[in-house]
Design a protein around this motif. Structure first.
Motif, PDB file in Angstrom:
ATOM      1  N   ASP A 144      12.023 -18.555-117.329  1.00  0.00           N
ATOM      2  CA  ASP A 144      10.693 -18.683-116.745  1.00  0.00           C
ATOM      3  C   ASP A 144      10.796 -19.413-115.412  1.00  0.00           C
ATOM      4  O   ASP A 144      11.457 -20.443-115.297  1.00  0.00           O
ATOM      5  N   GLY A 145      10.127 -18.881-114.369  1.00  0.00           N
ATOM      6  CA  GLY A 145      10.253 -19.459-113.042  1.00  0.00           C
ATOM      7  C   GLY A 145       9.788 -20.898-112.954  1.00  0.00           C
ATOM      8  O   GLY A 145      10.401 -21.721-112.251  1.00  0.00           O
ATOM      9  N   VAL A 146       8.703 -21.242-113.635  1.00  0.00           N
ATOM     10  CA  VAL A 146       8.226 -22.623-113.641  1.00  0.00           C
ATOM     11  C   VAL A 146       9.239 -23.510-114.355  1.00  0.00           C
ATOM     12  O   VAL A 146       9.523 -24.633-113.920  1.00  0.00           O
ATOM     13  N   ALA A 147       9.805 -22.990-115.455  1.00  0.00           N
ATOM     14  CA  ALA A 147      10.800 -23.756-116.202  1.00  0.00           C
ATOM     15  C   ALA A 147      12.056 -23.993-115.373  1.00  0.00           C
ATOM     16  O   ALA A 147      12.694 -25.050-115.501  1.00  0.00           O
ATOM     17  N   VAL A 148      12.424 -23.040-114.536  1.00  0.00           N
ATOM     18  CA  VAL A 148      13.609 -23.198-113.687  1.00  0.00           C
ATOM     19  C   VAL A 148      13.449 -24.409-112.783  1.00  0.00           C
ATOM     20  O   VAL A 148      14.340 -25.270-112.688  1.00  0.00           O
ATOM     21  N   PHE A 149      12.290 -24.507-112.097  1.00  0.00           N
ATOM     22  CA  PHE A 149      12.078 -25.651-111.213  1.00  0.00           C
ATOM     23  C   PHE A 149      11.982 -26.942-112.010  1.00  0.00           C
ATOM     24  O   PHE A 149      12.550 -27.970-111.627  1.00  0.00           O
ATOM     25  N   ASN A 150      11.271 -26.902-113.123  1.00  0.00           N
ATOM     26  CA  ASN A 150      11.117 -28.111-113.928  1.00  0.00           C
ATOM     27  C   ASN A 150      12.467 -28.614-114.419  1.00  0.00           C
ATOM     28  O   ASN A 150      12.723 -29.825-114.450  1.00  0.00           O
ATOM     29  N   ARG A 151      13.350 -27.688-114.792  1.00  0.00           N
ATOM     30  CA  ARG A 151      14.666 -28.081-115.303  1.00  0.00           C
ATOM     31  C   ARG A 151      15.492 -28.787-114.231  1.00  0.00           C
ATOM     32  O   ARG A 151      16.077 -29.845-114.481  1.00  0.00           O
ATOM     33  N   VAL A 152      15.509 -28.230-113.026  1.00  0.00           N
ATOM     34  CA  VAL A 152      16.321 -28.837-111.972  1.00  0.00           C
ATOM     35  C   VAL A 152      15.686 -30.140-111.494  1.00  0.00           C
ATOM     36  O   VAL A 152      16.386 -31.106-111.163  1.00  0.00           O
TER      37      VAL A 152
ATOM     38  N   LEU B 126      13.888 -32.151-113.436  1.00  0.00           N
ATOM     39  CA  LEU B 126      14.180 -33.100-114.504  1.00  0.00           C
ATOM     40  C   LEU B 126      15.598 -33.646-114.378  1.00  0.00           C
ATOM     41  O   LEU B 126      15.832 -34.848-114.542  1.00  0.00           O
ATOM     42  N   THR B 127      16.546 -32.780-114.071  1.00  0.00           N
ATOM     43  CA  THR B 127      17.937 -33.214-113.910  1.00  0.00           C
ATOM     44  C   THR B 127      18.067 -34.207-112.763  1.00  0.00           C
ATOM     45  O   THR B 127      18.742 -35.239-112.882  1.00  0.00           O
ATOM     46  N   ALA B 128      17.369 -33.924-111.642  1.00  0.00           N
ATOM     47  CA  ALA B 128      17.444 -34.810-110.482  1.00  0.00           C
ATOM     48  C   ALA B 128      16.800 -36.158-110.776  1.00  0.00           C
ATOM     49  O   ALA B 128      17.338 -37.214-110.435  1.00  0.00           O
ATOM     50  N   VAL B 129      15.645 -36.158-111.422  1.00  0.00           N
ATOM     51  CA  VAL B 129      14.958 -37.406-111.750  1.00  0.00           C
ATOM     52  C   VAL B 129      15.787 -38.233-112.723  1.00  0.00           C
ATOM     53  O   VAL B 129      15.857 -39.458-112.627  1.00  0.00           O
TER      54      VAL B 129
END
Length: 234
Positions: free
Chosen positions: A38-46, A48-51
């Protein structure tokens, strides 16, 4: 009351990179709701990793201001996710990502950069204004904190490009993805966000004009985000 006068509750203590547990837990909750493609999940995942992995900023002249700016920024993002999860209409800058989140011709790096564009082109602008209203200061007083948050966004962009951009061996000659991705610049987006924040702050005494400017900023960020989602094949 116009939208720029409505403060978002801080998402949790700490700045964008401080790894505040409430922020991480909320992002993890959203991650569990959506499939990985999911495109929204893709951004959220990266994001989350950065935070979760970026060390807290040290040597900050005003840690309180840095915390406030980071909290308002993540708060804007989480508010948009809340709206999406509830089936509502998020700010216009986030709508292209939501609309194209399942498009088979859009690649993960495009989803992530479109989300970053929305976050910088709109959320960061309002976060500066929110912080100024909270602390009773003006944008120039936050310039150092703005640059520090910008540095963390640079790390996020690097993670996106390093982790999601296909290697040269996987890209065809003249692959359109290369042209789409290389056309966007985080530095230019940050510069535009700072200029927009200065303008929006100066319009605070004219609510109708300020709201019109905010809407146009939102729409402009969405337009760029939509271009970043140009289908480039599977």
């Amino acid at each position: 009351m116009t939208q720029i006068e409505q403060f978002t509750e801080p998402a949790g203590p700490g700045t964008l990179g401080a790894g505040a547990p409430p922020v991480i837990e909320r992002m993890r909750a959203f991650r569990s709701r959506w499939p990985s493609g999911d495109g929204v999940a893709v951004f959220n995942r990266v994001y989350l990793t950065a935070v979760g992995t970026t060390a807290p900023e040290r040597g900050c002249d005003d840690p309180g201001a840095a915390t406030a700016l980071g909290a308002h920024l993540t708060g804007r993002y989480l508010s948009a996710l809340d709206t999406v999860a509830a089936g509502g209409r998020p700010p216009e800058c986030w709508r292209p990502l939501v609309q194209y989140r399942h498009h088979p011709g859009v690649r993960p790096v495009q989803f992530a950069l479109s989300g970053l564009q929305a976050h910088v082109g709109h959320d960061l602008v309002l976060a500066v204004v929110d912080t100024c209203r909270t602390l009773g200061c003006a944008p120039p007083d936050l310039e150092g904190e703005f640059e520090r948050v910008g540095d963390l966004l640079v790390l996020l962009e690097e993670r996106i490009r390093d982790d999601l951009m296909p290697g040269p061996d996987l890209l065809r000659i003249a692959d359109p993805l290369t042209h789409v991705v290389s056309a966007w610049s985080l530095d230019r987006a940050r510069e535009a966000a700072w200029t927009a924040a200065l303008a929006l702050w100066r319009l605070r005494g004219f609510p109708a004009l300020a709201e019109e400017f905010r809407q146009r900023t939102d729409a402009g960020a969405g337009l760029v985000g939509r271009f970043l989602l140009t289908p480039c094949g599977g």
